[in-house]
Each structure stands twice: as C-alpha cells, then as structure tokens.
Design a protein around this motif. Structure first.
Motif, PDB file in Angstrom:
ATOM      1  N   PHE A 453      -3.116  39.422   1.330  1.00 48.38           N
ATOM      2  CA  PHE A 453      -3.554  37.787   0.791  1.00 48.38           C
ATOM      3  C   PHE A 453      -2.674  37.437   0.074  1.00 48.38           C
ATOM      4  O   PHE A 453      -1.528  38.006  -0.711  1.00 48.38           O
ATOM      5  N   GLU A 454      -2.675  36.368  -0.168  1.00 48.69           N
ATOM      6  CA  GLU A 454      -1.089  35.079  -1.547  1.00 48.69           C
ATOM      7  C   GLU A 454      -2.020  33.908  -1.697  1.00 48.69           C
ATOM      8  O   GLU A 454      -2.528  33.134  -0.878  1.00 48.69           O
ATOM      9  N   VAL A 455      -1.168  33.395  -3.047  1.00 52.20           N
ATOM     10  CA  VAL A 455      -1.697  32.191  -3.431  1.00 52.20           C
ATOM     11  C   VAL A 455      -0.595  31.185  -4.383  1.00 52.20           C
ATOM     12  O   VAL A 455       0.253  32.444  -4.838  1.00 52.20           O
ATOM     13  N   GLY A 456      -0.378  30.356  -3.097  1.00 54.78           N
ATOM     14  CA  GLY A 456       1.325  30.185  -3.688  1.00 54.78           C
ATOM     15  C   GLY A 456       1.251  28.592  -2.985  1.00 54.78           C
ATOM     16  O   GLY A 456       0.272  27.857  -2.999  1.00 54.78           O
ATOM     17  N   ARG A 457       2.602  27.974  -3.134  1.00 59.02           N
ATOM     18  CA  ARG A 457       2.940  26.928  -3.315  1.00 59.02           C
ATOM     19  C   ARG A 457       3.592  26.977  -2.131  1.00 59.02           C
ATOM     20  O   ARG A 457       4.490  27.330  -1.343  1.00 59.02           O
ATOM     21  N   VAL A 458       2.972  26.071  -1.372  1.00 58.51           N
ATOM     22  CA  VAL A 458       3.478  25.252   0.470  1.00 58.51           C
ATOM     23  C   VAL A 458       4.186  24.004   0.194  1.00 58.51           C
ATOM     24  O   VAL A 458       3.771  22.641  -1.201  1.00 58.51           O
ATOM     25  N   TYR A 459       5.085  23.349   1.150  1.00 56.00           N
ATOM     26  CA  TYR A 459       5.958  21.695   0.886  1.00 56.00           C
ATOM     27  C   TYR A 459       5.729  21.462   2.276  1.00 56.00           C
ATOM     28  O   TYR A 459       6.232  21.825   3.222  1.00 56.00           O
ATOM     29  N   SER A 460       5.489  20.511   2.598  1.00 55.79           N
ATOM     30  CA  SER A 460       5.437  19.657   3.206  1.00 55.79           C
ATOM     31  C   SER A 460       6.706  17.842   3.488  1.00 55.79           C
ATOM     32  O   SER A 460       5.893  17.235   1.972  1.00 55.79           O
ATOM     33  N   GLU A 461       6.712  17.422   4.204  1.00 63.30           N
ATOM     34  CA  GLU A 461       7.476  15.799   4.072  1.00 63.30           C
ATOM     35  C   GLU A 461       6.272  14.798   4.272  1.00 63.30           C
ATOM     36  O   GLU A 461       5.212  14.692   4.796  1.00 63.30           O
ATOM     37  N   ASP A 462       6.338  14.436   2.934  1.00 67.19           N
ATOM     38  CA  ASP A 462       5.230  12.784   2.694  1.00 67.19           C
ATOM     39  C   ASP A 462       5.945  11.985   2.827  1.00 67.19           C
ATOM     40  O   ASP A 462       7.229  11.425   3.257  1.00 67.19           O
ATOM     41  N   PRO A 463       5.292  10.317   3.438  1.00 63.86           N
ATOM     42  CA  PRO A 463       5.794   9.509   3.248  1.00 63.86           C
ATOM     43  C   PRO A 463       6.851   9.086   2.025  1.00 63.86           C
ATOM     44  O   PRO A 463       8.011   8.041   1.830  1.00 63.86           O
ATOM     45  N   GLU A 464       6.242   9.766   0.767  1.00 65.81           N
ATOM     46  CA  GLU A 464       6.461   9.090  -0.641  1.00 65.81           C
ATOM     47  C   GLU A 464       8.177   9.774  -1.094  1.00 65.81           C
ATOM     48  O   GLU A 464       8.459  10.788  -1.909  1.00 65.81           O
ATOM     49  N   GLY A 465       7.631  11.374  -0.205  1.00 64.35           N
ATOM     50  CA  GLY A 465      10.026  12.311   0.393  1.00 64.35           C
ATOM     51  C   GLY A 465       8.576  13.760  -0.374  1.00 64.35           C
ATOM     52  O   GLY A 465       7.580  13.686   0.633  1.00 64.35           O
ATOM     53  N   LEU A 466       8.925  14.525  -0.337  1.00 70.31           N
ATOM     54  CA  LEU A 466       8.370  16.433  -0.108  1.00 70.31           C
ATOM     55  C   LEU A 466       7.590  16.270  -1.781  1.00 70.31           C
ATOM     56  O   LEU A 466       7.206  15.911  -2.990  1.00 70.31           O
ATOM     57  N   GLY A 467       5.912  16.673  -0.993  1.00 72.58           N
ATOM     58  CA  GLY A 467       5.029  17.138  -1.124  1.00 72.58           C
ATOM     59  C   GLY A 467       4.878  18.718  -1.599  1.00 72.58           C
ATOM     60  O   GLY A 467       4.983  19.512  -1.189  1.00 72.58           O
ATOM     61  N   GLU A 468       4.397  18.360  -2.993  1.00 68.71           N
ATOM     62  CA  GLU A 468       3.861  20.481  -3.084  1.00 68.71           C
ATOM     63  C   GLU A 468       2.600  20.468  -3.230  1.00 68.71           C
ATOM     64  O   GLU A 468       2.023  20.044  -3.624  1.00 68.71           O
ATOM     65  N   ARG A 469       2.620  21.209  -2.857  1.00 70.90           N
ATOM     66  CA  ARG A 469       0.741  21.855  -2.601  1.00 70.90           C
ATOM     67  C   ARG A 469       0.209  23.275  -3.096  1.00 70.90           C
ATOM     68  O   ARG A 469       0.596  24.115  -2.621  1.00 70.90           O
ATOM     69  N   ARG A 470      -1.057  23.493  -3.224  1.00 68.33           N
ATOM     70  CA  ARG A 470      -1.278  24.792  -3.272  1.00 68.33           C
ATOM     71  C   ARG A 470      -2.100  25.670  -2.373  1.00 68.33           C
ATOM     72  O   ARG A 470      -3.123  24.221  -2.396  1.00 68.33           O
ATOM     73  N   ARG A 471      -1.523  26.869  -1.433  1.00 68.56           N
ATOM     74  CA  ARG A 471      -2.913  27.383  -0.962  1.00 68.56           C
ATOM     75  C   ARG A 471      -3.581  28.774  -1.041  1.00 68.56           C
ATOM     76  O   ARG A 471      -2.044  29.255  -1.727  1.00 68.56           O
ATOM     77  N   ALA A 472      -3.767  29.201  -0.114  1.00 72.12           N
ATOM     78  CA  ALA A 472      -4.847  30.684   0.270  1.00 72.12           C
ATOM     79  C   ALA A 472      -4.161  30.939   1.129  1.00 72.12           C
ATOM     80  O   ALA A 472      -4.460  29.708   2.074  1.00 72.12           O
ATOM     81  N   ALA A 473      -3.904  32.133   1.433  1.00 76.25           N
ATOM     82  CA  ALA A 473      -4.227  32.486   2.821  1.00 76.25           C
ATOM     83  C   ALA A 473      -4.023  34.036   2.706  1.00 76.25           C
ATOM     84  O   ALA A 473      -3.924  34.922   1.597  1.00 76.25           O
ATOM     85  N   ALA A 474      -4.645  34.711   3.980  1.00 77.69           N
ATOM     86  CA  ALA A 474      -4.947  36.105   3.699  1.00 77.69           C
ATOM     87  C   ALA A 474      -4.724  36.428   5.766  1.00 77.69           C
ATOM     88  O   ALA A 474      -4.980  36.242   6.467  1.00 77.69           O
ATOM     89  N   VAL A 475      -4.352  38.144   5.537  1.00 83.66           N
ATOM     90  CA  VAL A 475      -4.372  38.793   6.634  1.00 83.66           C
ATOM     91  C   VAL A 475      -5.135  39.948   7.105  1.00 83.66           C
ATOM     92  O   VAL A 475      -4.475  40.803   5.730  1.00 83.66           O
ATOM     93  N   LEU A 476      -6.121  39.913   8.227  1.00 82.39           N
ATOM     94  CA  LEU A 476      -6.240  41.418   8.386  1.00 82.39           C
ATOM     95  C   LEU A 476      -4.694  41.904   9.469  1.00 82.39           C
ATOM     96  O   LEU A 476      -5.354  41.114  10.924  1.00 82.39           O
ATOM     97  N   TYR A 477      -5.359  43.108   9.081  1.00 83.29           N
ATOM     98  CA  TYR A 477      -4.162  43.868  10.675  1.00 83.29           C
ATOM     99  C   TYR A 477      -4.341  45.084  10.497  1.00 83.29           C
ATOM    100  O   TYR A 477      -4.762  46.347   9.904  1.00 83.29           O
ATOM    101  N   SER A 478      -4.433  45.648  12.402  1.00 80.48           N
ATOM    102  CA  SER A 478      -5.013  46.789  12.523  1.00 80.48           C
ATOM    103  C   SER A 478      -4.508  47.136  14.265  1.00 80.48           C
ATOM    104  O   SER A 478      -4.919  46.572  14.725  1.00 80.48           O
ATOM    105  N   ASP A 479      -3.756  48.383  14.304  1.00 78.98           N
ATOM    106  CA  ASP A 479      -3.125  48.636  15.482  1.00 78.98           C
ATOM    107  C   ASP A 479      -4.358  49.799  15.959  1.00 78.98           C
ATOM    108  O   ASP A 479      -3.479  50.905  16.917  1.00 78.98           O
TER     109      ASP A 479
END
Length: 528
Positions: A453-479
C-alpha cells in the motif's frame, strides 16, 4: 569579492550577512594575508556559484556600488568567419553556441596572481589559456573551453549527437565510448569534447598552441546531467550546466576570457564572434502582490523597500496597482534561472529584508499538545490500518515515468521543467503506476506474493492550474497456483475488496462498492 564591491572591514560581519541572506559561509581561513571563505550555495542558486554573483549579493546587502570585471578587448585580426565555422545540428540540446578566435599567441604559464586565485579555490594551474578559462568560470560562473584551432580537422566545429560506438579520449586520459544520446563538440572527423562536461585530449591547448578557439555555449541541463552521471564524470562545468546558465553568459564570458588571454599570451583577436543561437527564451513578467507578501511572511515591508530590493538585485519593476493595493509586474533577469513564481520574488525580498525578523508562529490547524495536523493524524491511522490488514508500505517519489502514466494514469500528466531523468520527468496522477512497477520489480527478484500500500500525493491539471490531492492505494499480487486440489485460490478482486473494507471499517467509515468500467482494468473486474 572585494575586487568588485566594498566589503566591511571585519570578515566575520560579511560572512554573517551572506549566511543570513541564503549564501551560507561554511568556513573561513587566512591564506597569504587574505581571508578565504568556503560557501555552501544551494542548488537553486547557480547565479551565486561564482565570485561576481556573490559580489552582486554583497552590493545589495551592504548598499555599495558594484564594479563588473573589464571585458573590452581590441579586435585587430581578420573576421572570425574567415578563420573557422560552427554548425549546430542538435539545436534542442545546444540552443546557443558562441566562439572567438585568437592567433599568434605564446602559451606559457599564467601570471602569479591568477595562479594564486586558482589555488585558493582548489584548482591546479595548467597553462595560461586553460587557467584563463577556469578563472572566468570562477569569476563569472559560465563554463568555457579552449581548443587548439590547428588541431581541429577542417578548422571547424560541429555540435551534434555522437554516433553509436564513437570514441573520445577526454582530458583525464580515459577513452570513453559514446552513444546516440551523448552530445559532442566535434571537428570534421571526430569528437573533440563531451558537451558541457569535459574536453578531448587530442585538441586541447598546449605550450605549442598558437591559434586558440574559445568556446562558450548554453547546453540542455538534462542532457548534461545524464552524460555526467552515465560517464561518472562530474566537473565544475557540468555542475553549473546541470543547474542552468545565463543565456547571455557566453558573450560576456568569452570577451572576459579573450581579454585575459591577450594580456598573458599576446596575439591578435579576430573581429567579431561566431554565435549560432535559437531564439532567446521568453520569460513573461512575474506578478507580485504586496498584500500577498505580507500575508505569507507575517512581517511589514514597505512597498518602496520592496521595489528597492528587487531593483538592486537586477529585476525590472513596474508598478501596476489594483484594488488589493501595491502590485508589480517584475521582469526577471536572464541570470536568475531559478525565479519564475510570485513565491520566488517574495523569498528574494524577505531574505534581503532580514530572515531573522520572521515571526515564530505555530502552523495553522495544529494541536499545541499533540502537535499534529488532522490530515496527518488520519494518514497515520490509515497506515496503521493497512499494516494491521497485512499490507506493507511502499514509498515512491512524486516524479514518475511518462510511459507508466500513459498506461495507468488519470489524464494528462504535468511535465517537469528540469527533470532528474527521462524516467522521472512527469508528476504522477495516480499511485497505481508506481505500485505496479514495485510489483514487477519484486516479481523479477523471485517474490511471488505481495500486499503493498502507499499513502501519498497525486497531481492533476485543474482549471486553476496544477492541483495536489492526498490519495491511498493498495495492491495484492500472487501468481502461485494451488499446491493441490482443494487449496484456496490466490487472492482476487473480492479478496482485495474485503481487505479494503476492513481497513476503512477500522477508521469508522461505512462504504459501499459499485461496478465500474474503464481502463486500465479488465472489464468486469473493477469496483468504485
């Protein structure tokens, strides 16, 4: 520094003023009756990586006049275009290449005063011409290189990408194999220098040199850094080119160096200079609001004092007041490659006004007892919940690979103006890309089951410029397939949903999931 501006009699007073304005004096010692200072210049201030740049700072700090080094030199030879030529085939990597030519020089040792200055700065004297280029580097901050014109095949220069497998022996005596991403300064037959890093051994100036080709250029910072890292060859020149140099630097530095060579080696300077250049970079004025300055730093700075500071630092200032009060349109000088935003101008005003006067206040929304903002407290609880659910935390930089963003990103990614490398040249719009790359790296090393898992910031283009948001994501993997019939299958989408539901439940959130379709996920296997 004292040759260009009057300094206080007490070196300690000058050192303290430099340090409190951002150019830290890390040490001082007395050598041959002179005080030698060692400065710790931050990477965002290439304009201060030279003596004259520090003298410019001193003239503002102490309110004294600044005397630039003399650059006038007599031109008595034929036009330079009759003696040599320059062709730039890789204009994107070399937007400007300038040159001057001297003939009839007698290359000996540089004068004692120049050798003394070089030794005090940690450089070894070599000969009068090479010493002059090094002296100008330290004095004005713009790297130069000197070629023996008679040793250049065809007596001309080509700025081009290296051919795959092409070789060059650099001035340190090492033969290096080049690739198509390396920029070289070549003659009609072979590479003569690694652009922005180091010259070649076969075309360097020696005691037998009579005709001198002086080079001054502007190179792409990313390419110079890549070449320097790839070749494990960090030089004073590459250190400056990597951080950005003044567009006007070549013309001033070439004239200064030509004057020094004429004084020490004699000879005749050809008329004019060769200057192959793209259109100079257009730098729009930066808007500075007086109300924003005082709100951000919490101290009073009179509008007139703001104007005085900026003008003394070389900025052009035009007053364009509005309903909020004093407002300026500020033209940024070419040597300040680090200034592009209102916050940069505010920093300039405040560091000269006095950093010691800044108030000591607690940040907003901080509990004086716990000392942690609500957002950070939530992130900390989220990390604990993920760890309890069996995930391990991953931490990645906000800069990522554009190819990875194109595969899993959420919309166009903002490109960096001066990236560390092509693989870290855009800001991430999602945490999934770096996490998937982490899975691939671990799998390549034999890891067959992962929960990250990771907790961090992501960035996207908004009408007012560059926006910064907090996000969390997780991944499970098995082969791993089941070891025998009846064993549970590897975790799938519903297993991941259950873990995420448990994590959010620990934080007190009630959530529901709905089916969602869209790339990069497999149809029918995506929830929101």
């Amino acid at each position: 520094i004292g040759e260009y501006v009057d300094l206080p009699g007490d070196p300690g007073v000058a050192a303290e003023a430099f340090t409190l304005s951002g150019s830290e004096v890390e040490g001082m010692e007395t050598l041959e009756g002179e005080t030698v200072c060692e400065f710790g210049i931050t990477v965002n201030r290439p304009d201060c990586m030279n003596v004259f740049g520090l003298a410019r700072e001193a003239s503002v700090l102490f309110g004294t006049s600044l005397t630039p080094p003399p650059t006038e030199c007599p031109e008595e030879g034929p036009p330079v275009s009759d003696l040599t030529s320059v062709t730039v085939e890789a204009a994107a990597l070399c937007p400007r290449y300038a040159a001057r030519v001297l003939r009839g020089a007698r290359v000996g040792q540089s004068p004692p005063w120049m050798q003394k200055r070089l030794l005090q700065c940690g450089l070894r004297p070599i000969n009068a011409v090479v010493d002059a280029t090094n002296y100008v580097l330290l004095e004005l901050g713009h790297p130069l290189h000197a070629f023996d014109l008679d040793r250049l095949e065809g007596r001309r220069i080509e700025v081009r990408r290296a051919a795959e497998g092409e070789k060059i022996t650099t001035l340190d005596g090492v033969e290096r194999t080049l690739g198509g991403d390396h920029l070289v300064i070549a003659d009609a037959m072979r590479p003569a220098a690694l652009a922005g890093v180091m010259g070649g051994e076969d075309t360097g100036v020696t005691a037998l040199t009579q005709s001198i080709f002086l080079e001054g250029a502007v190179f792409d910072p990313v390419n110079v850094r890549w070449t320097s890292k790839r070749m494990a060859l960090h030089t004073d020149a590459s250190h400056r080119f990597e951080r950005g140099v003044d567009w006007r630097g070549p013309e001033i530095a070439l004239d200064r160096c030509a004057r020094l060579v004429l004084e020490t080696c004699g000879g005749v300077l050809a008329k004019g200079r060769l200057d192959v250049a793209a259109a100079p970079p257009v730098r729009p004025p930066v808007r500075l609001r007086h109300a924003r300055l005082e709100a951000l730093v919490g101290i009073r700075v009179a509008p007139r004092r703001c104007e005085e500071i900026l003008r003394s630092l070389g900025f052009g200032v035009e007053r364009v007041d509005d309903l909020t009060g004093a407002v300026w349109e500020v033209a940024v000088p070419s040597f300040r490659v680090d200034v592009s935003r209102e916050a940069d101008l505010i920093e300039e005003v405040v560091r000269i006004r006095g950093l010691s006067d800044l108030p000591s206040d607690l940040p907003q929304r901080v509990d004086p007892v716990g000392g942690r903002p609500a957002e950070l407290s939530l992130e900390e609880r989220l990390r604990d919940a993920f760890s309890t659910a069996g995930f391990r935390e991953a931490v990645h930089m906000s800069m990522t690979d554009p190819a990875l963003e194109a595969a899993v990103g959420h919309g166009p990614a903002r490109a960096l103006a001066n990236p560390l490398s092509p693989q870290a040249s855009v800001l991430r719009t999602t945490l999934m890309g770096p996490l998937c790359a982490a899975v691939a790296r671990n799998r390549a090393r034999g890891q067959r089951r992962l929960a990250l898992f990771e907790v961090g910031r992501v960035y996207s283009e908004d009408p007012e410029g560059l926006g910064e948001r907090r996000r969390a994501a997780a991944v499970l993997y098995s082969d791993d397939p089941p070891a025998r019939w009846g064993d549970p299958e590897p975790p799938g989408l519903l297993h991941l949903k259950g873990r995420v539901d448990a994590v959010l439940g620990r934080l007190g959130f009630e959530v529901s999931f709905v089916a969602e379709e869209g790339t990069p996920f497999h149809p029918g296997l995506s929830l929101a």
